[in-house]
Design an enzyme around this catalytic site. Structure first.
Site, PDB file in Angstrom:
ATOM      1  N   HIS A   1     -15.920 101.782  47.253  1.00 53.87           N
ATOM      2  CA  HIS A   1     -14.603 101.556  47.850  1.00 53.87           C
ATOM      3  C   HIS A   1     -14.127 102.841  48.518  1.00 53.87           C
ATOM      4  CE1 HIS A   1     -10.264 100.637  48.126  1.00 53.87           C
ATOM      5  NE2 HIS A   1     -10.674  99.392  48.193  1.00 53.87           N
TER       6      HIS A   1
ATOM      7  N   ASP B   1     -14.136  92.578  45.504  1.00 55.81           N
ATOM      8  CA  ASP B   1     -14.973  91.541  46.113  1.00 55.81           C
ATOM      9  C   ASP B   1     -16.168  91.181  45.244  1.00 55.81           C
ATOM     10  OD1 ASP B   1     -13.510  91.229  48.565  1.00 55.81           O
ATOM     11  OD2 ASP B   1     -14.316  93.163  49.214  1.00 55.81           O
TER      12      ASP B   1
END
Length: 461
Positions: A339, A398
Site C-alpha cells: 500500500h 483489496d
C-alpha cells in the site's frame, strides 16, 4: 454516403478502415514518446509523488487521516496503520456498533456533518435518506433499462449525468443545495447499480428480469442484498459483513485518485452530477477500484495450479513463479499486497479479515479462507526478499474484499460499483469541503519539452 451502423460497412471497407487505423496508431506512437530521462532532469513528480513514492502535498482536509508512522525524536517509525474519519478511529467505529445495524448510515452522517450523530439526529436523518432512495418508474424505464451496459460503472455514470435533467436546481453549487444533491445520490446509487445489473442480465444475457424496490425500514446493506437476490433473503451476518465493508471503503483521504478527481473537478465550479460522474470514471480504472477483482482472479489461478492448498512449500513456490512473471498474468505482482501509505498493516484489512473468517465459517469456506491467510503470511516476506526491500509489505483491504463479496453472492460486475456506493459519502464530504474552503481552480503545471517548428504549407509536406 455514411452508414448508420458498422454492420452495414462492407468487408472491403472494414479492411481499409482497420489498415488506416493501424497506420494512425503507428503515427501516434512515433510522435508522442517522451524521453524518460527528462522526468529526472526536470524533477517531475510523476503521479504527484516524490522520489520516495510519497504523495505531493496538494491540499488540506479534516475529513479523514490515514496514519502508518509514529514520530519518535523527529524520526518516522513504521507502526500499525490507523484510519480516522473526522478524527474518529474507524476500528472504534466498527467495534462500537456492537450488534446494531445502520453502521454505514452513521458513517455517512459523520463524514458529511463532521461528528458522530446522536440517536435523535439519526432519527431525523434516516427518514430523509429513506425518502431519497426512490427512483421514479419513468427514470428506471427510460434511463436505467435502455442501452443496457455490461460495465455497470459506465451505466452508473450515464444515470448520474441524466439525473441532472431531473433536478429542478442542478447548477446551484451553494453548500445547502450540494448537500441535498449528494445525499440523494448516496441514497440512489445502490438502486442505480443493482437495477443496471438486472437490466444487463436480462437484455444482454437473456435472464429473467426482476426489480425489487428497497424497504424503508432496512439499512442500505440490507436493501442491497434484498434488491440483488431473487429470493430477497439474507442472514443477519451477511448484512453485518456488508455493512462493515461499506464503512471500511467509505473514505480514504483526499489524495486517492477518485477523491482527488472530486477536488479537481469541483474546483472548476461545475455541477454535482458532473463531479460525481468524473469520480466514478476514475474509480472504474483497474489501478484504482478494480484491484479486488485482480486478487480474485489471482486466487482462482493459485487454486487451479496448487493441488494441496495447505502445502506451504507448494504455495510459496507458486507465489515465486508469480513474482518471476512465470505464472498468472506475468506482471510479477502479487495483488492485494502493499500500500502507498500503510506498511505494517492496513487497518481496513485487519477488520475485514475478521469478518471474512466469520462469514467463511457460516458458508463452509474455511478451506478457502485458510489459503488466503497462508498467502498473506508468505507474500509479504517473498516480495521483500525478491526486491531487496527494507520497508515492510502488508496486505491491503483489496486482499479480502473480493473474497467477502464472492461469499455474499455479489457478482463480479458489481464489485467496483459497490466500492463506488461505499465511497460516495467520502466524495460528497470532499466536494463540500472544496466548495466551502477554496476558490481557486486546481491547475498543476506540465513542462513543455517538445521543439518549436515553423508552419509548412500542405503542398510542401
Amino acid at each position: 454516403m455514411a452508414t448508420e451502423t458498422n454492420e452495414m460497412i462492407s468487408v472491403e471497407e472494414m479492411g481499409d478502415l482497420c489498415n488506416n487505423m493501424a497506420l494512425l496508431e503507428q503515427e501516434l506512437m512515433k510522435n508522442h514518446g517522451i524521453d524518460p530521462n527528462l522526468y529526472i532532469e526536470y524533477d517531475v513528480k510523476r503521479g504527484l509523488r516524490d522520489s520516495s513514492g510519497k504523495g505531493v502535498l496538494t491540499g488540506l482536509t479534516e475529513i479523514s487521516d490515514a496514519c502508518a508512522y509514529n514520530l519518535v525524536h523527529g524520526r518516522s517509525i513504521p507502526a500499525d496503520g490507523q484510519l480516522y474519519y473526522q478524527g474518529v478511529n474507524v476500528t472504534d467505529i466498527v467495534n462500537g456498533l456492537g450488534g446494531r445495524k445502520y453502521g454505514f448510515e452513521e458513517v455517512i452522517y459523520l463524514l458529511m456533518f463532521g461528528k458522530l450523530p446522536s440517536q435523535r439526529e439519526l432519527d431525523l436523518f434516516f427518514p430523509v435518506m429513506a425518502q431519497m432512495e426512490d427512483l421514479s418508474q419513468r427514470f428506471v424505464r427510460d434511463v436505467v433499462m435502455k442501452a443496457s451496459n455490461p460495465n455497470i460503472m459506465n451505466a452508473m455514470q450515464r444515470c448520474v449525468l441524466t439525473l441532472y435533467t431531473y433536478d429542478r436546481n442542478p447548477e446551484d453549487i451553494s453548500p445547502g443545495n450540494v448537500l441535498r444533491q449528494t445525499m440523494e445520490l448516496t441514497a440512489k446509487l445502490p438502486l442505480i447499480a443493482i437495477f443496471s445489473y438486472h437490466s444487463y442480465r436480462h437484455f444482454r444475457k437473456g435472464e429473467t428480469l426482476f426489480i425489487r424496490n428497497p424497504e424503508r425500514h432496512l439499512s442500505l446493506a440490507e436493501n442491497f442484498l434484498l434488491m440483488l437476490r431473487p429470493s430477497g433473503k439474507y442472514t443477519e451476518l451477511e448484512a453485518k459483513v456488508l455493512d462493515v465493508a461499506l464503512i471500511l471503503h467509505a473514505e480514504h483521504g483526499g489524495g486517492n485518485n477518485s477523491t482527488f478527481t472530486t477536488h479537481v473537478v469541483t474546483s472548476t465550479g461545475t455541477d454535482t452530477y458532473s463531479s460525481i460522474a468524473a469520480s466514478l470514471g476514475s474509480l472504474k480504472g483497474p489501478r484504482h477500484g478494480g484491484a479486488n477483482l485482480k486478487v480474485q482472479y489471482m486466487f482462482a489461478d493459485i487454486m487451479e495450479h496448487v493441488e494441496d492448498w495447505t502445502d506451504e512449500k507448494a504455495v510459496s513456490e507458486y507465489l515465486e513463479k508469480i513474482l518471476d512473471k512465470k505464472a498468472f498474468d506475468h506482471s510479477g505482482l502479487i495483488y492485494g499486497m502493499g500500500h502507498a501509505v500503510y506498511t505494517l498493516s492496513d487497518p481496513r484489512e485487519v477488520i475485514l479479515k475478521k469478518y471474512a473468517k466469520k462469514l467463511a465459517e457460516e458458508k463452509d469456506m474455511m478451506k478457502e479462507f485458510a489459503l488466503y491467510d497462508l498467502v498473506e503470511r508468505l507474500a509479504g516476506r517473498l516480495i521483500m526478499e525478491r526486491r531487496n526491500m527494507q520497508k515492510n509489505v502488508c496486505a491491503n483491504v483489496d486482499f479480502y474484499s473480493g473474497f467477502v463479496y464472492s461469499m455474499l453472492g455479489i457478482p463480479e460486475e458489481l464489485f467496483t460499483p459497490l466500492f463506488a456506493i461505499a465511497r460516495m459519502p467520502g466524495w460528497s464530504a470532499h466536494r463540500l469541503e472544496e466548495l466551502i474552503n477554496t476558490s481557486k481552480i486546481i491547475r498543476p503545471a506540465y513542462k513543455y519539452v517538445g521543439v518549436h517548428t515553423g508552419y509548412i504549407p500542405i503542398e510542401e509536406r
